[in-house]
Enzyme design. Structure first.
Site, PDB file in Angstrom:
ATOM      1  N   HIS A 259      -4.319  -5.158  -7.226  1.00 30.93           N
ATOM      2  CA  HIS A 259      -3.976  -3.615  -6.805  1.00 30.93           C
ATOM      3  C   HIS A 259      -4.721  -2.812  -7.604  1.00 30.93           C
ATOM      4  O   HIS A 259      -4.286  -3.159  -9.042  1.00 30.93           O
ATOM      5  CB  HIS A 259      -2.371  -3.649  -6.494  1.00 30.93           C
TER       6      HIS A 259
ATOM      7  N   ASP B 219       8.200   2.916   3.602  1.00 26.89           N
ATOM      8  CA  ASP B 219       7.257   3.549   2.640  1.00 26.89           C
ATOM      9  C   ASP B 219       6.406   4.795   3.170  1.00 26.89           C
ATOM     10  O   ASP B 219       6.222   5.770   2.536  1.00 26.89           O
ATOM     11  CB  ASP B 219       6.400   2.379   2.073  1.00 26.89           C
TER      12      ASP B 219
ATOM     13  N   ARG C 224       7.751  12.506   0.155  1.00 30.42           N
ATOM     14  CA  ARG C 224       7.348  12.915  -1.392  1.00 30.42           C
ATOM     15  C   ARG C 224       6.032  13.702  -1.453  1.00 30.42           C
ATOM     16  O   ARG C 224       6.131  14.740  -2.434  1.00 30.42           O
ATOM     17  CB  ARG C 224       7.309  11.408  -1.882  1.00 30.42           C
TER      18      ARG C 224
ATOM     19  N   SER D 262       6.909   1.930  -4.136  1.00 28.40           N
ATOM     20  CA  SER D 262       5.971   2.133  -2.995  1.00 28.40           C
ATOM     21  C   SER D 262       5.034   1.120  -3.179  1.00 28.40           C
ATOM     22  O   SER D 262       4.502   0.368  -2.187  1.00 28.40           O
ATOM     23  CB  SER D 262       5.440   3.594  -3.037  1.00 28.40           C
TER      24      SER D 262
ATOM     25  N   LYS E  92       4.897  -2.787  -0.678  1.00 26.17           N
ATOM     26  CA  LYS E  92       3.676  -3.144   0.343  1.00 26.17           C
ATOM     27  C   LYS E  92       3.142  -4.332  -0.301  1.00 26.17           C
ATOM     28  O   LYS E  92       2.791  -5.269   0.556  1.00 26.17           O
ATOM     29  CB  LYS E  92       2.749  -1.869   0.336  1.00 26.17           C
TER      30      LYS E  92
HETATM   31  N1  URA Z   1       0.139   4.538  -4.195  1.00 31.61           N
HETATM   32  C1  URA Z   1       1.101   4.207  -3.437  1.00 31.61           C
HETATM   33  O1  URA Z   1       0.978   3.170  -2.816  1.00 31.61           O
HETATM   34  N2  URA Z   1       2.324   4.800  -3.427  1.00 31.61           N
HETATM   35  C2  URA Z   1       2.337   5.894  -4.323  1.00 31.61           C
HETATM   36  O2  URA Z   1       3.578   6.212  -4.547  1.00 31.61           O
HETATM   37  C3  URA Z   1       1.263   6.154  -5.192  1.00 31.61           C
HETATM   38  C4  URA Z   1       0.060   5.621  -5.002  1.00 31.61           C
END
Ligand code: URA
Length: 442
Positions: free
Chosen positions: A82, A161, A168, A183, A187
């Site tokens: 990631h 999310d 947010r 977050s 995922k």
């Molecule tokens: N990327 C994400 O997937 N979530 C966040 O909160 C910030 C960056």
């Protein structure tokens, strides 16, 4: 349980229990807890933070709000990567086929670009016919066959999310480390992989502008992963200048293909090969970074890596002839060179300015519903530290409207700054963080 009590507890700086976190995530996802109460709680979390355990509970609750893929039919340790997002960051496009060609399984669920950074899905979809809309079984079959597949996040993966992020975004609570960690990890963990490499970018073109923020994020990603039984490594890498040569969807695919053919800019290869090596180690395919580098190098030079990309494109209905013929990729209608107005050494190439230029020409989106122009973008020919003379070509701008291209030529020129004397070599990797060790590179 009452939401007012949960808000009040967090407002006072007290840690929440697992059942309280589950209660608010489930209630919000199901629509029984209103936005205004969750907004208040998010602000309390933003101001008072969360303990590691609270972040684990939050990650778990968000992850369990949807489907968690079962990849047990895939052999071995599944690894994923990631990136927190950068400019010209096409590392996944290269590293996926490369690591897969070394015998690893990489099930990658990826996102689209938003704001100034691009997304892996948009880049891959600039290959004619390429689809990232796959069923779970197609995704698993592809990983089984080719070692690597990329699919878009479905509504079934961590739906909480999506809702929380939207809230947010409008309550100024995005930039909270525990909220970001939960977050990202919810995922990633829902996608079913066992081990992860995190590339936390820092600099003008990154989400994290300051080293301290990037370090906190890297540390917490590794810590929470470990508490949830997942092995991981985080790198903190430079994003003050774009990575590699190209910024823009099809241009980045073209550069990735070149790289898998063995011709890669030094900065892009340094980051890609380091992260790839970590993935091989996490997957148990190499015992050391040196051994992993030898394995990836052999795969690259033997042509196995580019052959894997060809198969991945075929399996996702793309025209795999792009691998041998880049004229099959979408092209912008116009291109114009940017010439240096000064002589000297390149001091900076402002990643954010380059990204915004590409975005204004249509390479990126302001909002999710915007469409993107696949062929537009910028190529950077002079990187920090390189010597230039006045009049040298430092970049090329690619766009679909000639008037905009000539405006962006000036903006791209302004992204460059020069100095009279040579500079020390650019540092690309700042930190490597594992559960037990934090290494700082100078
Ligand atoms: N990327 C994400 O997937 N979530 C966040 O909160 C910030 C960056």
């Amino acid at each position: 349980m009452f939401m007012t009590e949960i808000i009040s507890k967090k407002k006072s700086g007290l840690p929440l229990e697992e059942k309280e976190i589950q209660f608010f995530v489930n209630g919000f996802t199901e629509g029984v807890i209103p936005d205004y109460q969750v907004s208040a709680l998010l602000m309390a979390i933003y101001l008072n933070g969360m303990t590691d355990n609270e972040t684990v509970f939050l990650t778990m609750s968000i992850m369990r709000s949807g489907k968690v893929l079962n990849l047990s039919e895939l052999p071995g340790i599944k690894v994923d990567k990631h990136s927190t997002g950068g400019v010209g960051d096409k590392v996944s496009l290269i590293l996926g086929p490369l690591v897969a060609s070394c015998g690893c399984s990489i099930p990658m669920i990826s996102g689209r670009g938003l704001g100034h950074t691009g997304g892996t899905l948009d880049k891959l979809e600039s290959i004619p016919g390429f689809t990232t809309t796959l069923s779970t079984s197609e995704f698993i079959t592809n990983v089984k066959m080719n070692g690597f597949s990329v699919m878009g996040q479905t509504d079934e993966i961590a739906p909480a999310d999506k809702k929380l992020y939207a809230l947010r975004d409008v309550t100024s609570t995005v930039a909270s480390i525990p909220l970001i960690v939960a977050s990202i990890l919810s995922k990633k963990f829902a996608s079913g992989a066992d081990a992860f490499v995190f590339d936390v970018k820092v600099g003008t073109g990154a989400f994290m502008k300051e080293m301290e923020q990037a370090l906190s994020l890297g540390r917490m990603l590794v810590k929470v992963s470990s508490l949830m039984g997942k092995n991981s490594v985080a790198y903190i890498t430079d994003m003050n200048a774009p990575l590699g040569v190209s910024v823009g969807n099809a241009l980045e695919v073209e550069e990735s293909i070149e790289c898998l053919r063995g011709s890669c800019s030094e900065d892009l290869w340094t980051i890609t090969s380091s992260l790839a090596a970590e993935m091989l180690i996490l997957a148990g395919k190499a015992r050391s970074k040196t051994e992993a580098m030898e394995i990836t190098h052999a795969s690259l030079t033997s042509g196995r890596a580019i052959e894997t990309l060809r198969k991945v494109i075929d399996s996702q209905q793309g025209n795999s002839s792009v691998v041998g013929d880049n004229s099959l990729l979408p092209r912008a209608k116009y291109q114009m060179d940017v010439l240096s107005a000064e002589s000297g050494y390149v001091e900076k190439v402002d990643a954010l300015k380059i990204a915004l230029s590409a975005k204004r020409m249509g390479a990126g989106r302001e909002k999710m519903s915007d469409t993107i122009r696949k062929g537009v973008g910028v190529k950077i020919f002079m990187k920090p530290g390189e010597k230039v003379r006045k009049g040298d070509r430092i970049a090329t701008v690619y766009g679909d409207e000639s008037k905009i291209v000539s405006i962006e030529v000036d903006h791209v020129r302004e992204a460059f700054s020069f100095c009279p004397d040579p500079l020390p070599a650019r540092q690309l990797i700042y930190f490597r963080i594992t559960e037990n060790l934090e290494e700082r590179f100078q």
